[in-house]
Design an enzyme around this catalytic site. Structure first.
Site, short mmCIF file in Angstrom:
data_model
loop_
_atom_site.label_atom_id
_atom_site.label_comp_id
_atom_site.label_asym_id
_atom_site.label_seq_id
_atom_site.Cartn_x
_atom_site.Cartn_y
_atom_site.Cartn_z
N GLY A 49 0.77 -1.25 0.00
CA GLY A 49 0.00 0.00 0.00
C GLY A 49 0.80 1.29 0.00
O GLY A 49 0.35 2.28 -0.56
N GLU A 103 3.92 4.04 6.24
CA GLU A 103 2.70 3.24 6.07
C GLU A 103 1.69 4.03 5.25
O GLU A 103 1.68 5.27 5.32
CB GLU A 103 2.07 2.98 7.45
CG GLU A 103 2.25 1.59 7.99
CD GLU A 103 1.39 0.54 7.30
OE1 GLU A 103 1.21 0.59 6.07
OE2 GLU A 103 0.93 -0.36 8.00
N ASP A 104 0.84 3.33 4.53
CA ASP A 104 -0.25 4.02 3.84
C ASP A 104 -1.35 4.39 4.83
O ASP A 104 -1.84 5.50 4.85
CB ASP A 104 -0.82 3.15 2.70
CG ASP A 104 -1.15 1.73 3.14
OD1 ASP A 104 -0.84 1.34 4.29
OD2 ASP A 104 -1.74 0.98 2.33
N ASP A 107 -4.97 1.20 10.51
CA ASP A 107 -6.38 0.87 10.70
C ASP A 107 -6.53 0.24 12.09
O ASP A 107 -6.64 0.96 13.08
CB ASP A 107 -6.78 -0.06 9.55
CG ASP A 107 -8.19 -0.58 9.63
OD1 ASP A 107 -9.06 0.12 10.16
OD2 ASP A 107 -8.44 -1.70 9.17
N LYS A 135 -7.08 5.70 11.03
CA LYS A 135 -8.49 5.58 11.40
C LYS A 135 -8.54 5.50 12.93
O LYS A 135 -8.42 4.41 13.50
CB LYS A 135 -9.10 4.30 10.82
CG LYS A 135 -9.26 4.30 9.30
CD LYS A 135 -9.92 2.98 8.86
CE LYS A 135 -9.92 2.80 7.37
NZ LYS A 135 -10.27 1.42 6.97
N PHE A 156 -13.87 2.03 4.68
CA PHE A 156 -12.88 1.47 3.78
C PHE A 156 -12.55 2.46 2.66
O PHE A 156 -13.44 3.06 2.07
CB PHE A 156 -13.41 0.17 3.18
CG PHE A 156 -12.35 -0.63 2.50
CD1 PHE A 156 -11.45 -1.37 3.24
CD2 PHE A 156 -12.24 -0.62 1.11
CE1 PHE A 156 -10.44 -2.09 2.61
CE2 PHE A 156 -11.25 -1.34 0.48
CZ PHE A 156 -10.34 -2.08 1.22
N VAL A 157 -11.25 2.65 2.41
CA VAL A 157 -10.83 3.59 1.36
C VAL A 157 -9.91 2.91 0.35
O VAL A 157 -9.24 1.91 0.67
CB VAL A 157 -10.10 4.83 1.97
CG1 VAL A 157 -11.07 5.72 2.72
CG2 VAL A 157 -8.95 4.42 2.88
N ASP A 163 -5.77 -0.50 -1.88
CA ASP A 163 -6.52 -1.35 -2.81
C ASP A 163 -7.72 -2.02 -2.17
O ASP A 163 -7.81 -2.13 -0.95
CB ASP A 163 -5.61 -2.47 -3.32
CG ASP A 163 -5.35 -3.52 -2.23
OD1 ASP A 163 -4.95 -3.13 -1.12
OD2 ASP A 163 -5.57 -4.71 -2.49
N ARG A 169 -5.39 0.74 -6.72
CA ARG A 169 -4.15 1.34 -6.21
C ARG A 169 -3.70 2.53 -7.06
O ARG A 169 -3.07 3.46 -6.57
CB ARG A 169 -3.00 0.32 -6.22
CG ARG A 169 -3.14 -0.78 -5.20
CD ARG A 169 -1.81 -1.51 -5.05
NE ARG A 169 -1.95 -2.81 -4.44
CZ ARG A 169 -2.04 -3.02 -3.12
NH1 ARG A 169 -2.02 -2.01 -2.29
NH2 ARG A 169 -2.16 -4.24 -2.66
P1 IMP Z 1 -3.78 -2.50 10.18
O1 IMP Z 1 -2.79 -3.59 10.42
O2 IMP Z 1 -5.19 -2.94 10.50
O3 IMP Z 1 -3.44 -1.19 10.82
O4 IMP Z 1 -3.87 -2.25 8.63
C1 IMP Z 1 -2.76 -2.05 7.91
C2 IMP Z 1 -2.90 -2.40 6.47
O5 IMP Z 1 -4.21 -2.86 6.09
C3 IMP Z 1 -2.66 -1.18 5.67
O6 IMP Z 1 -1.29 -1.00 5.43
C4 IMP Z 1 -3.44 -1.45 4.41
O7 IMP Z 1 -2.67 -2.19 3.50
C5 IMP Z 1 -4.61 -2.29 4.86
N1 IMP Z 1 -5.81 -1.44 5.07
C6 IMP Z 1 -6.32 -1.01 6.24
N2 IMP Z 1 -7.41 -0.24 6.05
C7 IMP Z 1 -7.57 -0.17 4.71
C8 IMP Z 1 -8.53 0.52 3.87
O8 IMP Z 1 -9.45 1.24 4.31
N3 IMP Z 1 -8.35 0.36 2.54
C9 IMP Z 1 -7.36 -0.40 1.99
N4 IMP Z 1 -6.46 -1.05 2.74
C10 IMP Z 1 -6.56 -0.93 4.09
#
Ligand code: IMP
Length: 181
Positions: A49, A103-104, A107, A135, A156-157, A163, A169
């Site tokens: 991402g 990081e992108d 979440d 988030k 979700f984005v 993606d 992407r």
């Molecule tokens: P986390 O581990 O839940 O913080 O999420 C990290 C990864 O999940 C991010 O680097 C994204 O690749 C993916 N992700 C989380 N939320 C989204 C979203 O809203 N859209 C797309 N990918 C997401």
């Protein structure tokens, strides 16, 4: 493009390419105050991402840096699986180096909660995180996030590297889902 359709889902523009570019420039300016070429940091961008964000962000830096792309995954479809896979073999030597993790989006925070502790034994001088998106209503871990581009609702984005099952992407803006179940 205001609305994008991917399969059965519709997404509407949430952050324009111009909004993103302005914020990336200001994040770059903030980070430039914290680093110098005398102690060049290693920038580790978490794939897939963060590849577009990292490419734009690192071109704002006026210090020398070493960029490393590192594959990390935890998501399937629109859900975090909670199981984080990290390609440790691709990590650079971090001994005595400043490290910036790019990081992108943060979440649940599962990815960083799994990855950041592994850096403790790698001898880095400092570790800071820069995430384009956060988030706040979804995060489940107490993480130290030094640089955040935008705080967004728990929706979700896609776009700008993010993606849905590998799609979206390449979109220049960031879009949020309209018709989630
Ligand atoms: P986390 O581990 O839940 O913080 O999420 C990290 C990864 O999940 C991010 O680097 C994204 O690749 C993916 N992700 C989380 N939320 C989204 C979203 O809203 N859209 C797309 N990918 C997401």
């Amino acid at each position: 493009m205001d609305v994008v359709k991917l399969g059965e889902y519709q997404f509407k523009e949430y952050l324009s390419a111009a909004d993103i570019a302005r914020r990336v420039a200001s994040l770059g300016a903030e980070i430039n105050k914290d680093y110098t070429s005398e102690e060049p940091p290693i920038v580790i961008a978490l794939l897939n991402g963060a590849f577009i964000f990292a490419a734009d962000l690192c071109r704002q830096f006026d210090f020398e840096c070493q960029l490393q792309l590192l594959r990390v995954s935890s998501y399937e479809g629109m859900e975090s699986t909670g199981k984080v896979k990290i390609d440790h073999a691709a990590e650079p030597d971090m001994t005595d180096r400043h490290v910036i993790i790019v990081e992108d989006i943060v979440d649940t925070g599962n990815t960083l909660a799994a990855y950041l502790p592994t850096l403790k034994s790698k001898g880095a001088k400092s570790v800071r995180v820069c995430s384009l998106l956060l988030k706040p209503d979804a995060i489940k871990h107490d993480l130290d996030l030094a640089y955040i581009g935008f705080e967004i609702p728990n929706e979700f984005v896609i776009g700008y590297g993010l993606d849905y099952n590998g799609r979206g992407r390449n979109l220049a803006s960031i879009y949020s889902i309209v018709n989630a179940d």
